[in-house]
Design a protein around this motif. Sequence first.
Motif, short mmCIF file in Angstrom:
data_model
loop_
_atom_site.label_atom_id
_atom_site.label_comp_id
_atom_site.label_asym_id
_atom_site.label_seq_id
_atom_site.Cartn_x
_atom_site.Cartn_y
_atom_site.Cartn_z
N GLU A 49 33.22 41.33 44.31
CA GLU A 49 33.33 42.80 44.30
C GLU A 49 34.40 43.25 45.30
O GLU A 49 34.90 42.47 46.10
N ASN A 50 34.72 44.53 45.24
CA ASN A 50 35.70 45.15 46.14
C ASN A 50 37.04 44.40 46.14
O ASN A 50 37.70 44.29 47.17
N THR A 51 37.42 43.89 45.01
CA THR A 51 38.66 43.12 44.88
C THR A 51 39.32 43.47 43.55
O THR A 51 38.75 43.21 42.48
N GLY A 81 35.70 47.69 42.59
CA GLY A 81 34.80 48.43 43.47
C GLY A 81 33.49 47.67 43.58
O GLY A 81 33.48 46.50 43.93
N VAL A 82 32.40 48.37 43.25
CA VAL A 82 31.13 47.64 43.17
C VAL A 82 30.64 47.69 41.73
O VAL A 82 30.98 48.59 40.96
#
Length: 393
Positions: free
Chosen positions: A168-170, A36-37
């Motif tokens: 991020e977001n991965t 996420g973050v």
Amino acid sequence: MTTKTRVVVVGGGLIGTWTALFLIKRGLKVTLIEKGVVGAQSSGTNFGNLRLQGRHPGQYPLSLRSQAIWEEIEELIGDRCEFEKTGHLYIAVNDAEQEKLEQHARVAESHGLVIERVGRDELHRRWPWLGETPQAATYSARDATANPRLVSVAVARAAQRLGVEVIENTRVTEVSRNGSGFAVKTEIGRVLECDAVVNSAGAWALEIAETFGETAPMFAAGPPQFVTEPLPYRVTPSIQAVDGSAIFRQIPRGNVIFAGYPRTAADHVLNRAPVPPVKTLNGMRSLMKIAPFLKSAQVIRVWSGIEGYLPDMLPVIGESEVAPGLYHAFGFCGHGFQVGPGVAAVLADLIVDGRTDTPIGIFSINRFKNAVQVSDKLAREFDMPASSNSRAG
Ligand SMILES: Cc1cc2nc3c(=O)[nH]c(=O)nc-3n(C[C@H](O)[C@H](O)[C@H](O)COP(=O)(O)OP(=O)(O)OC[C@H]3O[C@@H](n4cnc5c(N)ncnc54)[C@H](O)[C@@H]3O)c2cc1C
């Protein structure tokens, strides 16, 4: 796309971000991957206590190493993140609780902490807003607080400035052996080849550990929390009832932040940590007994978080026995904010030096090969059996 790095850190919470920072400071190329973050899970939603009183005896060396890092946070990352030595007042309302405080105090003192015993009269003289129920307390001036919403992000930024790649977001979808190192795959098809992997994926960490046949009876939960409207500032220390029914502090802006037990089960798959309304009402009742001036305070927000708990209330920290080069650090059972930087320093020792001077033997994942003693608190709150080595619900 395949790239090479030295260490992949999975999870951008407090543990992952501090670990990335310490590793790059020691000269290693690091990539940190967050699904996420950064700092959005437990590390960003917690209460912010940097409590030294009342810890498990075996955790003091790690905890004290960590506090020394917190005390230097501004020099280390260029941001104070509202770190303040507020002190911690541990409150007893009867003789049995007072005896418990005394036991905690003796353990803390054996590790060099300075603990003040405060009797009823002095208690009410120094903190006149306290209600009638507290009969005694212990006070530790070195205990502190910081703003969890700021820390992981600030540490990640400091790490990035030194060259850590932060993705991020991965989501990391697979970690596998690649010769003597690892291949780490992400959901967007990127593969990172590396020598070492840090599994700091919080309540999701078993997804990685179990790939290598290692497991632990971890479940997700968190204490219910709420915050009141801003009120005139008067509560300077962080306060905790020894039975855990009320833990609170007031920030200089005036809001009173509350956390309390019993904890609430969370769902790490649906990514939810709901707080049943009755827990807020009960929390408010407990709070009013200790601090009656809060009886008509308005609660303006309620939340919890998704934290990994293990039945003995101790985390898993250390190198995997089955996959050398994989380092676990998860399951912080509601106290990982305080120990986080110390854990990261230990992981950097292990990865760079192959050893650490900080004792971490009791945190080995291998302890779950045998049944472990379930903590009394968790047994009561989650109706668990007295010993456990399988995954709890
Ligand atoms: C409500 C609450 C109050 C608390 N209060 C305190 C307190 O006052 N004092 C204290 O010391 N401790 C407290 N804690 C505990 C503390 O917040 C945690 O122990 C600590 O934040 C854990 O940090 P972490 O980095 O291990 O986990 P997290 O913050 O959960 O970080 C793990 C990260 O890994 C990421 N991730 C997971 N799987 C993957 C994947 N496959 N790929 C990429 N990323 C992944 C997640 O998205 C997450 O961001 C509290 C916890 C809660 C929930």
